[in-house]
Design a protein around this motif. Structure first.
Motif, short mmCIF file in Angstrom:
data_model
loop_
_atom_site.label_atom_id
_atom_site.label_comp_id
_atom_site.label_asym_id
_atom_site.label_seq_id
_atom_site.Cartn_x
_atom_site.Cartn_y
_atom_site.Cartn_z
N VAL A 151 34.39 41.24 49.37
CA VAL A 151 34.82 41.51 50.73
C VAL A 151 33.74 42.30 51.48
CG1 VAL A 151 36.56 42.69 52.14
CG2 VAL A 151 37.24 41.42 50.10
N HIS A 152 33.15 43.26 50.81
CA HIS A 152 32.11 44.07 51.45
C HIS A 152 30.92 43.19 51.86
CE1 HIS A 152 30.31 48.07 52.17
NE2 HIS A 152 29.17 47.42 51.96
N LEU A 153 30.51 42.32 50.97
CA LEU A 153 29.38 41.44 51.25
C LEU A 153 29.68 40.52 52.43
CD1 LEU A 153 26.65 41.13 49.71
CD2 LEU A 153 27.66 39.14 48.58
N ALA A 154 30.87 39.95 52.43
CA ALA A 154 31.25 39.03 53.51
C ALA A 154 31.28 39.73 54.86
CB ALA A 154 32.61 38.41 53.20
N LEU A 155 31.87 40.91 54.89
CA LEU A 155 32.11 41.57 56.19
C LEU A 155 30.91 42.34 56.71
CD1 LEU A 155 35.76 42.93 55.75
CD2 LEU A 155 34.98 40.74 56.68
N THR A 156 29.99 42.70 55.84
CA THR A 156 28.87 43.52 56.29
C THR A 156 27.55 42.76 56.35
OG1 THR A 156 28.35 44.32 54.05
CG2 THR A 156 29.91 45.62 55.36
N GLY A 157 27.59 41.44 56.16
CA GLY A 157 26.31 40.76 56.23
C GLY A 157 26.32 39.25 56.22
N LEU A 158 27.27 38.62 55.53
CA LEU A 158 27.16 37.18 55.32
C LEU A 158 27.97 36.33 56.27
CD1 LEU A 158 26.88 36.81 51.45
CD2 LEU A 158 25.12 37.21 53.16
N LEU A 159 29.03 36.85 56.82
CA LEU A 159 29.81 36.06 57.78
C LEU A 159 29.21 36.18 59.18
CD1 LEU A 159 33.55 36.67 56.79
CD2 LEU A 159 32.17 34.62 56.43
N PRO A 160 29.06 35.07 59.87
CA PRO A 160 28.49 35.14 61.22
C PRO A 160 29.39 35.86 62.21
CG PRO A 160 29.29 32.92 60.73
CD PRO A 160 29.35 33.69 59.45
N GLU A 161 30.70 35.78 62.00
CA GLU A 161 31.68 36.48 62.83
C GLU A 161 32.69 37.17 61.93
OE1 GLU A 161 33.10 34.31 66.53
OE2 GLU A 161 32.57 32.63 65.23
N LEU A 162 33.18 38.31 62.36
CA LEU A 162 34.22 38.98 61.59
C LEU A 162 35.52 38.19 61.68
CD1 LEU A 162 33.77 42.78 62.40
CD2 LEU A 162 33.25 41.60 60.26
N PRO A 163 36.26 38.10 60.58
CA PRO A 163 37.56 37.43 60.62
C PRO A 163 38.60 38.31 61.31
CG PRO A 163 37.19 38.36 58.45
CD PRO A 163 35.93 38.59 59.23
N ASP A 164 39.76 37.72 61.53
CA ASP A 164 40.88 38.46 62.11
C ASP A 164 41.73 39.12 61.05
OD1 ASP A 164 40.54 37.50 64.95
OD2 ASP A 164 40.85 35.57 63.94
N LEU A 165 41.60 38.65 59.80
CA LEU A 165 42.50 39.09 58.74
C LEU A 165 41.83 38.87 57.38
CD1 LEU A 165 45.53 39.90 57.99
CD2 LEU A 165 45.98 37.43 57.88
N VAL A 166 42.10 39.78 56.45
CA VAL A 166 41.68 39.62 55.05
C VAL A 166 42.92 39.40 54.21
CG1 VAL A 166 40.59 40.72 53.06
CG2 VAL A 166 39.61 41.05 55.35
N VAL A 167 42.89 38.37 53.37
CA VAL A 167 44.00 38.09 52.46
C VAL A 167 43.43 38.01 51.05
CG1 VAL A 167 45.87 36.52 51.82
CG2 VAL A 167 45.26 36.82 54.24
N SER A 168 44.05 38.72 50.13
CA SER A 168 43.60 38.75 48.74
C SER A 168 44.70 38.21 47.83
CB SER A 168 43.24 40.18 48.32
OG SER A 168 42.82 40.24 46.98
N GLY A 169 44.37 37.21 47.01
CA GLY A 169 45.34 36.64 46.10
C GLY A 169 45.17 35.12 46.00
N ILE A 170 46.14 34.44 45.52
CA ILE A 170 47.40 34.91 44.96
C ILE A 170 47.13 35.37 43.54
CG2 ILE A 170 49.76 34.26 44.31
CD1 ILE A 170 49.43 31.93 46.38
N ASN A 171 47.44 36.62 43.23
CA ASN A 171 47.16 37.14 41.90
C ASN A 171 48.10 36.55 40.85
OD1 ASN A 171 45.57 39.16 40.32
ND2 ASN A 171 47.62 39.90 39.83
N GLU A 172 47.55 36.31 39.67
CA GLU A 172 48.35 35.86 38.54
C GLU A 172 48.96 37.07 37.85
OE1 GLU A 172 47.99 33.20 34.43
OE2 GLU A 172 46.20 33.66 35.61
N GLY A 173 50.15 37.44 38.26
CA GLY A 173 50.82 38.62 37.74
C GLY A 173 51.08 39.64 38.83
N ALA A 174 52.08 40.48 38.60
CA ALA A 174 52.54 41.42 39.62
C ALA A 174 51.54 42.56 39.84
CB ALA A 174 53.89 42.01 39.19
N ASN A 175 51.62 43.15 41.02
CA ASN A 175 50.95 44.41 41.33
C ASN A 175 51.98 45.33 41.97
OD1 ASN A 175 48.05 44.42 40.60
ND2 ASN A 175 48.02 42.55 41.84
#
Length: 257
Positions: free
Chosen positions: A71-95
């Motif tokens: 996420v750090h790499l994407a948002l601080t250098g590699l994406l040409p534009e910042l996204p509107d939202l970050v979504v992480s998952g779907i994880n295999e198992g509960a958190n």
């Protein structure tokens, strides 16, 4: 709408694939995910080695690093534009409950929040996760609701979503929840390698402790989607005055010495 997807199960994980297929109908999706399973990585950053990326045939970016690195790499250098939202998952198992302290899934969402974007972490209860489509549809519903209601999560709130591992039509609804707690982890497992040296495996997480009404454990145990708003502020505000008084006494004793 632009969405950054990441996870901690790795760039080839089935939950990531399902989420991508569902969300690309409503948004421009960019995927930055670890090259392998990095479960339990928490919010670790790679600071002493370079980060390498690989562009996969499906457009995903595979990162030789942790979920937070992705996420750090994407948002601080590699994406040409910042996204509107970050979504992480779907994880295999509960958190659930104390799990969030170790979770790479939640950590990826935390990094999105830390860099100024609203973030969602989503997990499917295990073991034997089968109903990724259920969790994917839940995330799609939540995002559509966020868009329709214009709810501003701001830079302080992360939504930690846990979904029962059942068919979508069997869900019993949604519940806003607090974090429950677990008992202490089970003892470490000791084994021997082929050369006779001791090796150790981290033991299973502890059983549910605080799992009463209102908790995330309670919601999923009753077939509901748990949505826990997280705020990353570890300050124990309730005891600040007491600690301040204690420190004043300590200073007075130093003056008398």
């Amino acid at each position: 709408m632009r969405i950054l997807l990441s996870n901690d199960d790795g760039v080839y994980a089935p939950g990531l694939m399902v989420l991508y297929e569902l969300l690309r109908d409503i948004a421009d999706i960019h995927v930055f995910a670890p090259d392998r399973n990095r479960s339990g990585a928490s919010s670790s950053l790679t600071l002493h080695n370079p980060l390498r990326t690989h562009h996969l045939d499906n457009g995903f970016i595979s990162v030789e690093g942790t979920p937070t690195d992705c996420v750090h790499l994407a948002l601080t250098g590699l994406l040409p534009e910042l996204p509107d939202l970050v979504v992480s998952g779907i994880n295999e198992g509960a958190n659930l409950g104390d799990d969030i302290l170790y979770s790479g899934t939640v950590a990826a969402a935390i990094e999105g929040r830390s860099l100024g974007l609203p973030s969602i972490a989503v997990s499917l209860l295990g073991p034997d996760c089968h109903h990724y489509e259920t969790a994917g549809q839940v995330v799609l519903n939540i995002i559509k609701q966020l868009m329709t209601q214009s709810l501003n999560l701001g830079q302080t709130t992360i939504l930690n979503v846990n979904v029962p591992n059942i068919a979508y039509h069997l869900l019993q609804g949604y519940a806003v929840t607090r974090l429950g707690t677990r008992h202490a982890a089970e003892p470490v497992v000791r084994e021997r390698d082929p050369r006779g040296h001791d090796i150790y495996w981290v033991g299973p997480p502890g059983a549910e402790a605080d799992a009463g009404p209102g908790s995330d454990f309670y919601a999923v145990n009753n077939g509901k989607v748990s949505v826990t708003p997280l705020m990353i502020d570890f300050t124990h505000h309730a005891v600040m005055e007491k600690i301040g008084s204690w420190l004043n006494d300590l200073e007075n004793k130093d003056d008398e010495a």
